[in-house]
Design an enzyme around this catalytic site. Structure first.
Site: not given
Ligand code: SIN
Length: 331
Positions: A94-95, A61, A14
């Protein structure tokens, strides 16, 4: 004055995401912008540091697999081995950020700071948190006090150990914390404050595996039976994390099946499913007798990474348990 040299490694997420409008913060496409383009949105980065940018992958991710970690590890080691580089920053979705951070924390044996950073809002949003997080991550990567702490995660002004951090909210910018352990520091502008002395968990003696072993997670719930575990074994699992109820408990009828797995060559670790707290070795499970591993407060997805790394490096159950015990001792 010479500017510190930082290696920035982009993987997507993200922090590099784009939405259809600046007012949109949850419906967007991650990994839309290159890391070089993201860096260009923060002019202070090139004013303060010599920045080298590499991009071994570009994905959300939720698509990261252990195979991607091999490329990432190689990119990190290239930076670690560059005598000019004082710190490394990995941008990431973040995932699964906490899984990649745990992997790096337990597999990169270096005193150089490795900072994993992401964003909860896409780069195009009015509320984008990526630029500030990236600037903070670079402040920490260049901070001498960050040395010897392994892989750290910097999000929303907090610095966390890569081992203990977890994502706790689906969309808030205050999404990450370290249950029980707490943050190791804070960063505001370029001021870095540490809450505890440097230290880190022992790493594996890294050799890139030609293939990862299969390690699965079986989550317990009221009425659970052994169906999922049997399927994992049939799929070739060499390890299964039992994400159990309470202190890693399970219905009585299912216990004997779990106890039978180590003798069949399938390692089992008991840990707690969605709650915090240090799982204790339990006489009702006869953990020691059946060779069942326990990992204190480590959550299931982190225990899985320890088992993946341990099995991939030829460790048996007792060796993995001894490594876990040393990891927990280091805190
Ligand atoms: C991801 O994990 O790529 C999508 C969600 C994020 O990055 O917050």
């Amino acid at each position: 004055m010479t500017q510190p040299t930082l290696a920035l490694i982009g993987t997507g997420g993200t922090i590099a995401g784009a939405a259809s409008a600046a007012s949109v913060s949850t419906d967007y496409k991650p990994a839309s912008l290159s890391l070089a383009a993201v860096v260009d949105t923060v002019p202070e980065l090139r004013q303060r540091y010599n920045i080298g940018v590499t991009q071994p992958m570009q994905l959300a991710s939720y698509d990261v697999r252990p195979e991607h970690w091999l490329d990432l590890h190689a990119a990190v080691m290239q930076a670690v081995n560059n005598p000019h580089v004082v710190g490394i920053v990995v941008t990431h979705g973040t995932d699964t950020l906490e899984e990649t951070a745990t992997f790096l924390h337990l597999s990169v044996d270096s005193d150089k700071p490795i900072i994993v950073v992401g964003a909860m809002r896409p780069a195009t949003a009015y509320s984008a948190d990526g630029p500030a997080n990236l600037l903070d991550a670079c402040s920490v990567a260049a901070c001498p006090g960050a040395r010897g702490r392994g892989t750290l995660v910097v999000m929303n002004g907090r610095i966390h150990s890569g081992l203990w951090v977890g994502k706790r909210h689906v969309s808030s910018v205050e999404a990450f914390d370290s249950p029980l352990a707490g943050a190791v520091g804070e960063v505001a502008d370029q001021a870095v404050q540490w809450f505890r002395a440097a230290g880190r968990a022992p790493t594996v003696a890294w050799q890139a595996p030609s293939a990862w072993p299969r390690v699965d997670i079986a989550v317990a719930y009221a009425g659970v039976d052994e169906t999922a575990m049997r399927a994992f074994v049939a799929a070739g699992a060499r390890g299964i994390v039992h994400a159990g109820l309470g202190n890693a408990n399970t219905p009585t009828a299912y216990r004997a099946f779990i106890q039978s797995l180590p003798a069949q060559g399938v390692l089992v670790a008991r840990c707690a499913r969605f709650i915090t707290g240090s799982v204790t070795r339990a006489s009702v499970y006869a953990d020691a007798q059946y060779g069942i591993l326990t990992a204190g407060p480590l959550p299931p997805h982190k225990v899985r990474i320890v088992m993946l790394l341990g099995l991939a490096h030829g460790m048996d159950g007792p060796a993995i348990q001894a490594w876990i015990d040393r990891i927990l001792l280091a805190g």
